[in-house]
Scaffold this motif. Structure first.
Motif, PDB file in Angstrom:
ATOM      1  N   ASP A   1       0.838  -1.099  -0.099  1.00 53.01           N
ATOM      2  CA  ASP A   1      -0.148   0.033   0.132  1.00 53.01           C
ATOM      3  C   ASP A   1       0.830   1.287  -0.050  1.00 53.01           C
ATOM      4  O   ASP A   1       0.696   2.130  -0.755  1.00 53.01           O
ATOM      5  N   VAL A   2       1.856   1.190   0.729  1.00 54.37           N
ATOM      6  CA  VAL A   2       2.790   2.458   0.723  1.00 54.37           C
ATOM      7  C   VAL A   2       3.330   2.529  -0.641  1.00 54.37           C
ATOM      8  O   VAL A   2       3.408   3.687  -1.019  1.00 54.37           O
ATOM      9  N   ARG A   3       3.883   1.541  -1.191  1.00 54.27           N
ATOM     10  CA  ARG A   3       4.491   1.647  -2.273  1.00 54.27           C
ATOM     11  C   ARG A   3       3.567   2.209  -3.719  1.00 54.27           C
ATOM     12  O   ARG A   3       3.787   3.403  -4.486  1.00 54.27           O
ATOM     13  N   LEU A   4       2.272   1.799  -3.489  1.00 53.45           N
ATOM     14  CA  LEU A   4       1.065   2.369  -4.254  1.00 53.45           C
ATOM     15  C   LEU A   4       0.900   3.682  -4.257  1.00 53.45           C
ATOM     16  O   LEU A   4       0.906   4.574  -5.028  1.00 53.45           O
ATOM     17  N   PHE A   5       1.089   4.146  -2.771  1.00 52.82           N
ATOM     18  CA  PHE A   5       0.748   5.423  -2.471  1.00 52.82           C
ATOM     19  C   PHE A   5       1.981   6.389  -3.124  1.00 52.82           C
ATOM     20  O   PHE A   5       1.727   7.498  -3.486  1.00 52.82           O
ATOM     21  N   ASN A   6       3.175   5.992  -2.625  1.00 51.54           N
ATOM     22  CA  ASN A   6       4.326   6.490  -3.459  1.00 51.54           C
ATOM     23  C   ASN A   6       4.084   6.891  -5.019  1.00 51.54           C
ATOM     24  O   ASN A   6       4.628   7.676  -5.333  1.00 51.54           O
ATOM     25  N   VAL A   7       3.734   5.950  -5.810  1.00 51.43           N
ATOM     26  CA  VAL A   7       3.505   5.803  -6.978  1.00 51.43           C
ATOM     27  C   VAL A   7       2.564   6.844  -7.338  1.00 51.43           C
ATOM     28  O   VAL A   7       3.146   7.867  -8.399  1.00 51.43           O
ATOM     29  N   PHE A   8       1.669   7.326  -6.664  1.00 56.73           N
ATOM     30  CA  PHE A   8       0.730   8.315  -7.135  1.00 56.73           C
ATOM     31  C   PHE A   8       1.206   9.629  -6.873  1.00 56.73           C
ATOM     32  O   PHE A   8       0.377  10.645  -6.901  1.00 56.73           O
ATOM     33  N   GLN A   9       2.423   9.805  -6.261  1.00 63.31           N
ATOM     34  CA  GLN A   9       3.037  11.007  -5.993  1.00 63.31           C
ATOM     35  C   GLN A   9       3.491  11.544  -7.183  1.00 63.31           C
ATOM     36  O   GLN A   9       3.823  12.734  -6.917  1.00 63.31           O
ATOM     37  N   TYR A  10       3.765  10.797  -8.069  1.00 56.81           N
ATOM     38  CA  TYR A  10       4.546  11.087  -9.203  1.00 56.81           C
ATOM     39  C   TYR A  10       3.601  12.121 -10.045  1.00 56.81           C
ATOM     40  O   TYR A  10       2.510  11.853 -10.716  1.00 56.81           O
ATOM     41  N   ILE A  11       4.134  13.330 -10.529  1.00 58.35           N
ATOM     42  CA  ILE A  11       3.099  14.298 -11.398  1.00 58.35           C
ATOM     43  C   ILE A  11       2.840  13.637 -12.826  1.00 58.35           C
ATOM     44  O   ILE A  11       1.907  13.722 -13.357  1.00 58.35           O
ATOM     45  N   THR A  12       4.084  12.923 -13.209  1.00 55.24           N
ATOM     46  CA  THR A  12       3.895  12.222 -14.795  1.00 55.24           C
ATOM     47  C   THR A  12       2.674  11.593 -14.611  1.00 55.24           C
ATOM     48  O   THR A  12       1.795  11.659 -15.460  1.00 55.24           O
ATOM     49  N   LEU A  13       2.568  10.358 -13.741  1.00 51.01           N
ATOM     50  CA  LEU A  13       1.413   9.696 -13.696  1.00 51.01           C
ATOM     51  C   LEU A  13       0.324  10.216 -13.361  1.00 51.01           C
ATOM     52  O   LEU A  13      -0.864   9.822 -14.133  1.00 51.01           O
ATOM     53  N   ARG A  14       0.268  11.157 -12.394  1.00 54.31           N
ATOM     54  CA  ARG A  14      -1.061  11.733 -12.196  1.00 54.31           C
ATOM     55  C   ARG A  14      -1.482  12.649 -13.355  1.00 54.31           C
ATOM     56  O   ARG A  14      -2.844  12.972 -13.472  1.00 54.31           O
ATOM     57  N   SER A  15      -0.638  13.265 -14.191  1.00 57.59           N
ATOM     58  CA  SER A  15      -1.073  13.902 -15.307  1.00 57.59           C
ATOM     59  C   SER A  15      -1.727  13.377 -16.234  1.00 57.59           C
ATOM     60  O   SER A  15      -2.679  13.423 -17.125  1.00 57.59           O
ATOM     61  N   VAL A  16      -1.174  11.859 -16.728  1.00 53.07           N
ATOM     62  CA  VAL A  16      -1.659  10.849 -17.527  1.00 53.07           C
ATOM     63  C   VAL A  16      -3.076  10.224 -17.138  1.00 53.07           C
ATOM     64  O   VAL A  16      -3.966  10.248 -17.911  1.00 53.07           O
ATOM     65  N   LEU A  17      -3.096  10.027 -15.617  1.00 59.09           N
ATOM     66  CA  LEU A  17      -4.426   9.555 -15.457  1.00 59.09           C
ATOM     67  C   LEU A  17      -5.395  10.789 -15.132  1.00 59.09           C
ATOM     68  O   LEU A  17      -6.685  10.382 -15.684  1.00 59.09           O
ATOM     69  N   ALA A  18      -4.939  12.218 -15.237  1.00 59.63           N
ATOM     70  CA  ALA A  18      -5.921  12.925 -15.372  1.00 59.63           C
ATOM     71  C   ALA A  18      -6.387  13.131 -16.665  1.00 59.63           C
ATOM     72  O   ALA A  18      -7.589  13.393 -16.875  1.00 59.63           O
ATOM     73  N   CYS A  19      -5.612  13.115 -17.610  1.00 66.51           N
ATOM     74  CA  CYS A  19      -5.829  13.047 -18.991  1.00 66.51           C
ATOM     75  C   CYS A  19      -6.949  12.097 -19.336  1.00 66.51           C
ATOM     76  O   CYS A  19      -7.954  12.152 -19.898  1.00 66.51           O
ATOM     77  N   LEU A  20      -6.749  10.724 -18.834  1.00 66.27           N
ATOM     78  CA  LEU A  20      -7.625   9.443 -19.125  1.00 66.27           C
ATOM     79  C   LEU A  20      -8.873   9.959 -18.498  1.00 66.27           C
ATOM     80  O   LEU A  20      -9.968   9.444 -19.141  1.00 66.27           O
ATOM     81  N   THR A  21      -8.889  10.117 -17.045  1.00 65.42           N
ATOM     82  CA  THR A  21     -10.145  10.508 -16.381  1.00 65.42           C
ATOM     83  C   THR A  21     -11.060  11.406 -17.089  1.00 65.42           C
ATOM     84  O   THR A  21     -12.316  11.322 -17.278  1.00 65.42           O
ATOM     85  N   ALA A  22     -10.351  12.683 -17.471  1.00 64.32           N
ATOM     86  CA  ALA A  22     -11.262  13.642 -18.215  1.00 64.32           C
ATOM     87  C   ALA A  22     -11.790  13.312 -19.510  1.00 64.32           C
ATOM     88  O   ALA A  22     -13.081  13.592 -19.837  1.00 64.32           O
ATOM     89  N   LEU A  23     -11.041  12.589 -20.139  1.00 60.33           N
ATOM     90  CA  LEU A  23     -11.559  11.739 -21.280  1.00 60.33           C
ATOM     91  C   LEU A  23     -12.625  11.117 -21.451  1.00 60.33           C
ATOM     92  O   LEU A  23     -13.854  11.172 -21.908  1.00 60.33           O
ATOM     93  N   ALA A  24     -12.573  10.211 -20.346  1.00 55.33           N
ATOM     94  CA  ALA A  24     -13.728   9.310 -19.738  1.00 55.33           C
ATOM     95  C   ALA A  24     -14.983   9.945 -19.394  1.00 55.33           C
ATOM     96  O   ALA A  24     -16.094   9.628 -19.862  1.00 55.33           O
ATOM     97  N   ILE A  25     -14.661  11.002 -18.786  1.00 63.86           N
ATOM     98  CA  ILE A  25     -15.883  11.684 -18.239  1.00 63.86           C
ATOM     99  C   ILE A  25     -16.795  12.566 -19.178  1.00 63.86           C
ATOM    100  O   ILE A  25     -17.821  12.535 -19.396  1.00 63.86           O
ATOM    101  N   SER A  26     -15.821  13.038 -20.229  1.00 62.98           N
ATOM    102  CA  SER A  26     -16.381  13.623 -21.381  1.00 62.98           C
ATOM    103  C   SER A  26     -17.060  12.922 -22.060  1.00 62.98           C
ATOM    104  O   SER A  26     -18.152  13.089 -22.901  1.00 62.98           O
ATOM    105  N   LEU A  27     -16.536  11.659 -22.531  1.00 65.30           N
ATOM    106  CA  LEU A  27     -17.361  10.581 -23.323  1.00 65.30           C
ATOM    107  C   LEU A  27     -18.509  10.010 -22.846  1.00 65.30           C
ATOM    108  O   LEU A  27     -19.544   9.825 -23.344  1.00 65.30           O
ATOM    109  N   ILE A  28     -18.381   9.863 -21.304  1.00 61.67           N
ATOM    110  CA  ILE A  28     -19.707   9.357 -20.626  1.00 61.67           C
ATOM    111  C   ILE A  28     -20.853  10.245 -20.565  1.00 61.67           C
ATOM    112  O   ILE A  28     -21.841   9.887 -20.903  1.00 61.67           O
ATOM    113  N   LEU A  29     -20.430  11.436 -20.166  1.00 60.26           N
ATOM    114  CA  LEU A  29     -21.515  12.545 -19.849  1.00 60.26           C
ATOM    115  C   LEU A  29     -21.933  13.350 -21.469  1.00 60.26           C
ATOM    116  O   LEU A  29     -22.892  13.745 -21.313  1.00 60.26           O
ATOM    117  N   GLY A  30     -20.953  13.230 -22.284  1.00 61.48           N
ATOM    118  CA  GLY A  30     -21.338  13.623 -23.517  1.00 61.48           C
ATOM    119  C   GLY A  30     -22.609  13.661 -24.133  1.00 61.48           C
ATOM    120  O   GLY A  30     -23.375  14.746 -24.380  1.00 61.48           O
TER     121      GLY A  30
END
Length: 363
Positions: free
Chosen positions: A12-41
């Motif tokens: 769990d600690v390693r997983l938490f540390n992974v999500f501290q990376y800005i690059t990963l969260r940026s990619v996940l943010a892109c995918l999340t926003a894309l999914a929200i747009s496609l679902i709600l569109g």
């Protein structure tokens, strides 16, 4: 048992540390926003259609646009919802730059919403008057500029105007100069994107490309090692804006799914004003105003075409340089198909964005 528990906690600690990376969260943010747009569109489009929130088309424009009359507009609200939810989910909410950009985006979106609502729902062709619109843009633009100016007092690098392609050339602005420049960049970019939003997909794709590039600049500016290596100013905390840019890119691509020719929905002022203000505020924070001017060359050209047309019309007593302004309508009247104008402007933006990104290394 204790060993298994310890292993689970370590995982769990390693997983938490992974999500501290800005690059990963940026990619996940892109995918999340894309999914929200496609679902709600589809839901948003159905609601806009049910409430008869349709686009009005100018009679003096290209005749091919008459078929667009009644197409749902104000779809930019979908983009803003996707960006806001995603930023709150993946962004660092303790970062003041994230809140500045998010609040500026929503504030300018509110201006556009009121303007669109009056035009489309209340059937008021003037919508929000030009004076009122500019007044509120100025209020929110100056508020953001003042706050960023206050922050810049403690970050010397933020007070310098960076000249791209020259490693050691930067002009000190001072607090007053910084505030004035910030105001004009935010308000100017907001209006520039709004003027560009006239064809299916024309404004959103350049916004996505420029926003993605600004995300790279934000990541570099917020990274002490990379910024020093590339000769860019280090702005502590600016890297977190890469997450916001990721959300912008994802939301924009999701909206493009429905806005591509022939468009099922238009973004309206609620989207165009907000996205332009977002790009401007990010560029200011990462100290890349001139690079924004380069990468957003299509926005600049569209704005200049309107200014030149109006000034020349008044100066000559009724003559025109362009067959119609903004510039994309001129090319339509010259015989280009709408899809040709859009794709060619996309290609130009792609080249300009690559040119802007080259300033990271060519110094």
């Amino acid at each position: 048992m204790l060993l298994e528990l310890a292993q689970m906690l370590a995982k769990d600690v390693r997983l938490f540390n992974v999500f501290q990376y800005i690059t990963l969260r940026s990619v996940l943010a892109c995918l999340t926003a894309l999914a929200i747009s496609l679902i709600l569109g589809p839901y948003v489009i159905r609601k806009l259609t049910a409430y008869k929130i349709g686009q009005a088309v100018r009679d003096d424009g290209p005749k091919s646009h008459l078929t667009k009359s009644g197409t749902p507009t104000m779809g930019g609200a979908l983009i803003l919802v996707s960006i806001a939810i995603t930023t709150l989910l993946w962004g660092d909410l303790g970062n003041r730059f994230v809140w500045v950009v998010l609040l500026v985006t929503l504030a300018f979106g509110a201006i556009g919403w009121i303007d669109d609502y009056r035009k489309v729902v209340q059937r008021n062709p003037k919508g929000l008057s030009a004076k009122a619109k500019f007044f509120w843009q100025s209020v929110f633009g100056l508020a953001a500029a003042g706050y960023l100016g206050w922050i810049a007092q403690g970050v010397p690098a933020m007070n310098d105007l960076i000249v791209p392609f020259f490693k050691f050339i930067a002009y000190p602005l001072g607090t007053a100069g910084f505030i004035v420049l910030t105001y004009f960049v935010i308000v100017g970019t907001s209006n520039a994107v709004n003027l560009t939003d006239g064809l299916d997909g024309l404004a959103i794709m350049p916004t996505v490309m420029v926003g993605g590039a600004l995300g790279i600049f934000a990541y570099v500016a917020g990274h002490a090692v990379f910024s020093k290596y590339l000769g860019l100013p280090y702005i502590a905390g600016a890297g977190e804006l890469a997450v916001f840019c990721g959300a912008l890119v994802g939301a924009g691509l999701g909206f493009l799914w429905f806005n591509a020719y022939p468009a099922e929905v238009f973004m309206g002022d609620v989207g165009a004003l907000a996205l332009g203000a977002a790009l401007g505020s990010i560029a200011v924070i990462v100290r890349q105003e001139i690079v924004l001017f380069i990468m957003g060359g299509v926005f600049v050209a569209e704005t200049l075409s309107v200014m030149i047309q109006v000034l020349y019309f008044k100066w000559t007593g009724g003559k025109r340089i362009f067959r119609m302004a903004p510039l994309h309508h001129h090319y339509e009247l010259e015989g280009w198909k709408e899809s040709q104008v859009v794709v060619r402007f996309w290609i130009i933006t792609m080249m300009l964005v690559l040119f802007g990104l080259s300033t990271l290394k060519l110094r």
